[in-house]
Design an enzyme around this catalytic site. Structure first.
Site, PDB file in Angstrom:
ATOM      1  N   HIS A 121     121.184   2.226  24.008  1.00  0.00           N
ATOM      2  CA  HIS A 121     120.260   1.165  23.577  1.00  0.00           C
ATOM      3  C   HIS A 121     120.621   0.597  22.193  1.00  0.00           C
ATOM      4  O   HIS A 121     119.867   0.627  21.246  1.00  0.00           O
ATOM      5  CB  HIS A 121     118.787   1.530  23.706  1.00  0.00           C
ATOM      6  CG  HIS A 121     118.317   2.825  23.111  1.00  0.00           C
ATOM      7  ND1 HIS A 121     118.485   3.148  21.790  1.00  0.00           N
ATOM      8  CD2 HIS A 121     117.660   3.868  23.651  1.00  0.00           C
ATOM      9  CE1 HIS A 121     117.942   4.325  21.546  1.00  0.00           C
ATOM     10  NE2 HIS A 121     117.447   4.787  22.671  1.00  0.00           N
ATOM     11  N   HIS A 140     111.231  12.822  18.805  1.00  0.00           N
ATOM     12  CA  HIS A 140     110.961  11.558  18.174  1.00  0.00           C
ATOM     13  C   HIS A 140     110.022  10.668  18.974  1.00  0.00           C
ATOM     14  O   HIS A 140     109.834   9.495  18.643  1.00  0.00           O
ATOM     15  CB  HIS A 140     112.289  10.830  17.894  1.00  0.00           C
ATOM     16  CG  HIS A 140     112.998  10.375  19.149  1.00  0.00           C
ATOM     17  ND1 HIS A 140     113.412   9.081  19.301  1.00  0.00           N
ATOM     18  CD2 HIS A 140     113.302  10.980  20.291  1.00  0.00           C
ATOM     19  CE1 HIS A 140     113.992   8.953  20.482  1.00  0.00           C
ATOM     20  NE2 HIS A 140     113.935  10.093  21.086  1.00  0.00           N
ATOM     21  N   HIS A 144     121.639  16.883  23.321  1.00  0.00           N
ATOM     22  CA  HIS A 144     122.857  16.062  23.241  1.00  0.00           C
ATOM     23  C   HIS A 144     123.917  16.815  22.434  1.00  0.00           C
ATOM     24  O   HIS A 144     123.625  17.341  21.352  1.00  0.00           O
ATOM     25  CB  HIS A 144     122.607  14.735  22.518  1.00  0.00           C
ATOM     26  CG  HIS A 144     121.698  13.795  23.240  1.00  0.00           C
ATOM     27  ND1 HIS A 144     122.053  13.161  24.409  1.00  0.00           N
ATOM     28  CD2 HIS A 144     120.458  13.346  22.939  1.00  0.00           C
ATOM     29  CE1 HIS A 144     121.071  12.376  24.799  1.00  0.00           C
ATOM     30  NE2 HIS A 144     120.078  12.471  23.927  1.00  0.00           N
TER      31      HIS A 144
HETATM   32 FE1  FEO Z   1     114.847  10.568  22.991  1.00  0.00          FE
HETATM   33 FE2  FEO Z   1     117.936  11.748  23.998  1.00  0.00          FE
HETATM   34  O1  FEO Z   1     116.256  10.852  24.152  1.00  0.00           O
END
Ligand code: FEO
Length: 395
Positions: A24, A145, A225
């Site tokens: 994004h 977040h 991640h």
């Molecule tokens: Fe807030 Fe990796 O998504």
């Protein structure tokens, strides 16, 4: 897949997205991973899922460890679609599994996927699920977040699974911090923090203090991640404490764009002036580099100088996008200066200062503006502007 154990009975079953370059509008030049984990005991839990385009790969990885019918719990630490959009597929396969999320997570799951309301159980901070000898403990982390975010802590194994927190967009065949180049790892962790977590700095500081006060030992941090921190989990915790404290250095970051090189010449003269005072200087031209790179260079800068030519009485479009992005990230404790060029009416510098002041930024004035092409006198003014800013931040 070669099994990737974190500890006995705890496995990574995520996927590597080697080719992702746009998250994004955050440029992920080294790709990313979507990490999911299987915890096996008398009962079995799947912690998070992956982006829906990789559902089949997640299914394959899980099936190598267990059958889906045997999964008792699917933990949804965070509903953003990079972690949950496989859930509709996975929830059908794991038909006996309860889905566990925070209250806001449950609401978001229903909004996203229309899941069976009865199937989602909510947890709050301190709640636990016993799998046998292993225990999952939950810690709500609202706005880290998203409002739904929570951490899962594996009590006996001392593994914290904090979803997005402590992650990096880094696609690698290695999974652990002791297997990769530390410089690359910390560079990507910095980019990730600057572009995703910067506006949440006060919350991050408080959440880390809260976790420390819980006195829960942490052997491994397994984010959703990138690389898993097992060699030195305190390294990333200390880095987050440092970033969220707003620590800066004597550094000037210049972000600009240019039409006919007038603003470029101004930027270069300003950079020379600032560098002449012994401060670190970084230049980011927006049509050559993404906003995410500019933001990363801003994270530890004491001063940010932004330059734009005037186009149709407005600032240049790339600067408009940048200012929207950076004001949303709400960097604190920096001095902002503005410069630019124009042909007749002007308008870019005035517009940028207005936006910056409305965002509560501290603006250094006067700014510098040049009509058409800077001459020697103009470049001298730019050099002095850079000098003044550098002197100001060195005080
Ligand atoms: Fe807030 Fe990796 O998504």
């Amino acid at each position: 897949m070669v099994k990737v154990p974190l500890k006995d009975g705890v496995y990574w079953v995520g996927v590597v997205d080697w080719n992702l370059r746009d998250f994004h509008d955050f440029v992920t030049r080294r790709g990313t991973t979507y990490n999911a984990y299987i915890v096996q005991d008398e009962k079995i839990a799947l912690i998070d899922t992956v982006k829906h385009t990789f559902s089949n790969e997640l299914v394959r990885h899980v099936t190598e460890l267990t059958s889906f019918e045997k999964i008792d719990y699917i933990i949804v630490n965070h509903v953003e679609m990079d972690h949950s959009s496989s859930l509709p597929v996975i929830a059908k396969l794991a038909k006996n599994a309860k889905i566990i999320a925070s209250q806001r997570g449950k609401e978001a799951l229903i909004d996203h996927y229309g899941l069976d309301f009865e199937r989602v159980e909510t947890v709050k901070t301190g709640d636990e699920v016993k799998l046998g000898n292993k225990t999952l403990r939950f810690v709500e982390a609202p706005m880290l977040h998203w409002p739904d975010s929570m951490f899962t802590y594996l009590v006996e194994d001392k593994i914290l699974m904090p979803n997005d927190a402590f992650g990096q967009h880094l696609a690698t065949s290695e999974r652990f911090d002791d297997e990769v180049d530390e410089h690359v790892l910390m560079e990507e962790a910095t980019i990730y923090y600057a572009n995703i977590l910067m506006p949440l700095a006060p919350l991050i500081t408080r959440k880390i203090q809260e976790v420390v006060a819980m006195k829960i030992p942490i052997d491994i941090i397994a984010p959703s991640h990138g690389i898993i921190w097992r060699k030195d989990p305190m390294k990333i915790i200390n880095a987050y404490l440092n970033w969220s404290s707003g620590a800066t250095k004597n550094k000037v970051t210049i972000v600009f764009d240019t039409m006919w090189n007038s603003t470029d010449k101004m930027a270069r003269a300003i950079a020379e002036g600032a560098a002449s005072q012994g401060v670190d200087v970084k230049m980011v031209k927006l049509r050559s580099s993404p906003n995410s790179e500019a933001v990363t260079e801003i994270l530890d800068a004491k001063a940010v100088l932004v330059g734009s030519p005037t186009l149709n009485n407005q600032l240049f479009p790339t600067l408009g996008g940048f200012l929207t992005y950076i004001t949303g990230l709400r960097p604190k404790g920096k001095l902002w200066g503005f410069f630019g060029s124009y042909g007749w009416g002007g308008g870019a510098v005035k517009g940028m200062i207005k936006t910056a002041k409305e965002a509560g930024f501290v603006v250094y004035e006067p700014s510098v503006e040049v009509k058409f092409v800077p001459d020697e006198e103009d470049l001298k003014k730019c050099f002095e502007f850079g000098q003044q800013i550098a002197q100001k931040i060195k005080v």
